[in-house]
Structure formats: C-alpha cells, structure tokens
Design a protein around this motif. Structure first.
Motif, PDB file in Angstrom:
ATOM      1  N   ASN A  77       0.632  -1.129   0.031  1.00  0.00           N
ATOM      2  CA  ASN A  77      -0.028  -0.073  -0.020  1.00  0.00           C
ATOM      3  C   ASN A  77       0.785   1.309  -0.034  1.00  0.00           C
ATOM      4  O   ASN A  77       0.322   2.445   0.046  1.00  0.00           O
ATOM      5  N   TYR A  78       2.300   1.106  -0.170  1.00  0.00           N
ATOM      6  CA  TYR A  78       3.092   2.282  -0.164  1.00  0.00           C
ATOM      7  C   TYR A  78       2.582   3.227  -1.056  1.00  0.00           C
ATOM      8  O   TYR A  78       2.595   4.581  -0.592  1.00  0.00           O
ATOM      9  N   PRO A  79       2.189   3.180  -2.301  1.00  0.00           N
ATOM     10  CA  PRO A  79       1.868   4.187  -3.098  1.00  0.00           C
ATOM     11  C   PRO A  79       0.620   5.169  -2.684  1.00  0.00           C
ATOM     12  O   PRO A  79       0.662   6.147  -2.634  1.00  0.00           O
ATOM     13  N   LYS A  80      -0.485   4.253  -1.927  1.00  0.00           N
ATOM     14  CA  LYS A  80      -1.405   4.890  -1.355  1.00  0.00           C
ATOM     15  C   LYS A  80      -1.321   5.689  -0.275  1.00  0.00           C
ATOM     16  O   LYS A  80      -1.804   6.888   0.039  1.00  0.00           O
ATOM     17  N   ILE A  81      -0.332   5.406   0.538  1.00  0.00           N
ATOM     18  CA  ILE A  81       0.063   5.861   1.975  1.00  0.00           C
ATOM     19  C   ILE A  81       1.074   7.108   1.543  1.00  0.00           C
ATOM     20  O   ILE A  81       0.719   8.239   2.162  1.00  0.00           O
ATOM     21  N   SER A  82       2.101   6.935   0.697  1.00  0.00           N
ATOM     22  CA  SER A  82       2.895   8.020   0.672  1.00  0.00           C
ATOM     23  C   SER A  82       2.418   8.970  -0.342  1.00  0.00           C
ATOM     24  O   SER A  82       2.839  10.281  -0.119  1.00  0.00           O
TER      25      SER A  82
ATOM     26  N   SER B 265       2.116  26.062 -10.074  1.00  0.00           N
ATOM     27  CA  SER B 265       1.359  25.174 -10.555  1.00  0.00           C
ATOM     28  C   SER B 265       1.682  23.842 -10.283  1.00  0.00           C
ATOM     29  O   SER B 265       3.038  23.514 -10.200  1.00  0.00           O
ATOM     30  N   THR B 266       0.636  22.838 -10.094  1.00  0.00           N
ATOM     31  CA  THR B 266       0.992  21.546  -9.736  1.00  0.00           C
ATOM     32  C   THR B 266       0.014  20.544 -10.250  1.00  0.00           C
ATOM     33  O   THR B 266      -0.870  20.712 -10.822  1.00  0.00           O
ATOM     34  N   GLY B 267       0.469  19.307 -10.270  1.00  0.00           N
ATOM     35  CA  GLY B 267      -0.228  18.339 -10.538  1.00  0.00           C
ATOM     36  C   GLY B 267       0.051  17.237  -9.643  1.00  0.00           C
ATOM     37  O   GLY B 267       0.454  17.187  -8.343  1.00  0.00           O
ATOM     38  N   LYS B 268      -0.293  15.657  -9.967  1.00  0.00           N
ATOM     39  CA  LYS B 268      -0.032  14.731  -9.023  1.00  0.00           C
ATOM     40  C   LYS B 268       1.450  14.497  -9.093  1.00  0.00           C
ATOM     41  O   LYS B 268       2.251  13.882 -10.025  1.00  0.00           O
ATOM     42  N   LEU B 269       2.114  14.718  -7.783  1.00  0.00           N
ATOM     43  CA  LEU B 269       3.431  14.548  -7.442  1.00  0.00           C
ATOM     44  C   LEU B 269       4.605  15.382  -8.176  1.00  0.00           C
ATOM     45  O   LEU B 269       5.571  15.036  -8.431  1.00  0.00           O
ATOM     46  N   TRP B 270       4.115  16.826  -8.699  1.00  0.00           N
ATOM     47  CA  TRP B 270       4.866  17.449  -9.202  1.00  0.00           C
ATOM     48  C   TRP B 270       4.433  18.917  -8.993  1.00  0.00           C
ATOM     49  O   TRP B 270       3.291  19.261  -8.835  1.00  0.00           O
ATOM     50  N   ALA B 271       5.361  19.975  -9.235  1.00  0.00           N
ATOM     51  CA  ALA B 271       4.856  21.287  -8.983  1.00  0.00           C
ATOM     52  C   ALA B 271       6.052  22.276  -9.942  1.00  0.00           C
ATOM     53  O   ALA B 271       6.950  21.746 -10.273  1.00  0.00           O
ATOM     54  N   LYS B 272       5.684  23.245 -10.281  1.00  0.00           N
ATOM     55  CA  LYS B 272       6.417  24.271 -10.728  1.00  0.00           C
ATOM     56  C   LYS B 272       6.231  25.681 -10.477  1.00  0.00           C
ATOM     57  O   LYS B 272       5.033  26.013  -9.956  1.00  0.00           O
TER      58      LYS B 272
ATOM     59  N   LEU C 237      12.093  15.641   4.261  1.00  0.00           N
ATOM     60  CA  LEU C 237      12.351  14.771   5.111  1.00  0.00           C
ATOM     61  C   LEU C 237      11.306  14.564   6.272  1.00  0.00           C
ATOM     62  O   LEU C 237      11.152  13.488   6.660  1.00  0.00           O
ATOM     63  N   GLN C 238      10.678  15.509   6.744  1.00  0.00           N
ATOM     64  CA  GLN C 238       9.454  15.420   7.630  1.00  0.00           C
ATOM     65  C   GLN C 238       8.282  14.408   6.753  1.00  0.00           C
ATOM     66  O   GLN C 238       7.724  13.410   7.355  1.00  0.00           O
ATOM     67  N   ALA C 239       8.073  14.448   5.705  1.00  0.00           N
ATOM     68  CA  ALA C 239       7.021  13.835   4.709  1.00  0.00           C
ATOM     69  C   ALA C 239       7.511  12.339   4.893  1.00  0.00           C
ATOM     70  O   ALA C 239       6.852  11.332   5.088  1.00  0.00           O
ATOM     71  N   LEU C 240       8.867  12.175   4.665  1.00  0.00           N
ATOM     72  CA  LEU C 240       9.592  10.783   4.626  1.00  0.00           C
ATOM     73  C   LEU C 240       9.137  10.179   5.849  1.00  0.00           C
ATOM     74  O   LEU C 240       8.957   8.939   6.153  1.00  0.00           O
ATOM     75  N   ASP C 241       9.604  10.757   6.890  1.00  0.00           N
ATOM     76  CA  ASP C 241       9.370  10.327   8.325  1.00  0.00           C
ATOM     77  C   ASP C 241       7.887   9.965   8.380  1.00  0.00           C
ATOM     78  O   ASP C 241       7.672   8.796   9.060  1.00  0.00           O
ATOM     79  N   LYS C 242       6.995  10.669   8.167  1.00  0.00           N
ATOM     80  CA  LYS C 242       5.609  10.178   8.220  1.00  0.00           C
ATOM     81  C   LYS C 242       5.274   9.098   7.514  1.00  0.00           C
ATOM     82  O   LYS C 242       4.696   8.470   8.079  1.00  0.00           O
TER      83      LYS C 242
END
Length: 148
Positions: A20-25, A64-71, A138-143
């Motif tokens: 479930n890593y993709p759904k969690i992360s 500008s953002t999308g799924k897992l990207w931003a500009k 890094l905080q996101a990775l810890d979570k």
C-alpha cells in the motif's frame, strides 16, 4: 555450519503496508509539494535573488501543480532573457521606419545591442529555498515511515 534464523516481527503487516506504499505515500508527498509553494514564495524577493526594475518579473511568479509535481515560474516573456542573458544583436523598428529615444542625436534605422549578462536568478532562488524544501520532504518521509 550452523543455520541462522531471523524472525521479523509483524512481517505480514509490513508486507501489506509496503504493498500500500503508493496509497500511503502519495498524499503525504503531495502535501510537501504544496507546502513548497510557500517556501518558494518566501524566497522570491526583490533584488535577492529576483532582479527588480519595474516589479513585473517579481509579480509574475506562479505556482502550478499536478500529481506529485509542481512548477514555480515567472510568466513575463522576458524572464528567460534576464535569467540566461542575450548575445549581441541588432534592434530594428517594428512600427515606425526609424528608432528614436530621448537623448539620441537623430532617428536611426537600427541599433547594435551589445547583449546582456546572464543573471541566473532561478538557480539562486532554488539554492536559497533548497534547505527549507529538503526539510519538508524529510518530514514527509518520516511520516511515510511512521504510517508504514
């Protein structure tokens, strides 16, 4: 030779969590990406690193953002020329038959522009914002690790 047996506690739940890593992360990293906007905006400052003459360049930045990207980018057309500079080039009139400006002795058919030095403000902006953005991720990775 002796056999060594290693038992991992809660192995089945760990396997489920990793499936479930993709759904969690994804939502956690998406929040970090969205929070990056505030960091970039905080570091997009007049004369440090964004050059300021009229203020249009500074005011033109958009996110500008999308799924897992931003500009984070400027929208004025001349931003690329400020960032990367220009080579020497000739300037010709577009609407009239000659060029004239205050202080010129007379109208001219063309002007030889010497070019402009690059001012890599986007690279400077990225360098200034990087420590804060790295901290967010890094905080996101810890979570994510806690969730798994």
């Amino acid at each position: 030779m002796a056999d060594i047996e290693i038992k991992i506690k809660n192995l089945n739940s760990l396997r489920r969590a990793l499936r479930n890593y993709p759904k969690i992360s994804e939502p956690i990293f998406q929040k970090a990406i969205m929070a990056s906007q505030a960091v970039l905006a905080k570091h997009t400052l007049k004369n440090d690193p964004i050059p300021y003459r009229t203020g249009f360049l500074l005011q033109s930045f958009r996110f500008s953002t999308g799924k897992l990207w931003a500009k984070w980018f400027p929208t004025v057309k001349y931003a690329i020329y400020v960032n990367e500079g220009t080579r020497p080039h000739a300037i010709f009139p577009k609407l009239k038959r000659a060029l004239y400006w205050e202080g010129a002795e007379h109208p001219v058919k063309k002007v030889n522009h010497p070019g402009t030095q690059p001012n890599p403000f986007m690279k400077k902006l990225a360098k200034k914002a990087a420590p804060d953005i790295n901290k967010l991720f890094l905080q996101a990775l810890d979570k994510v690790n806690q969730e798994i």
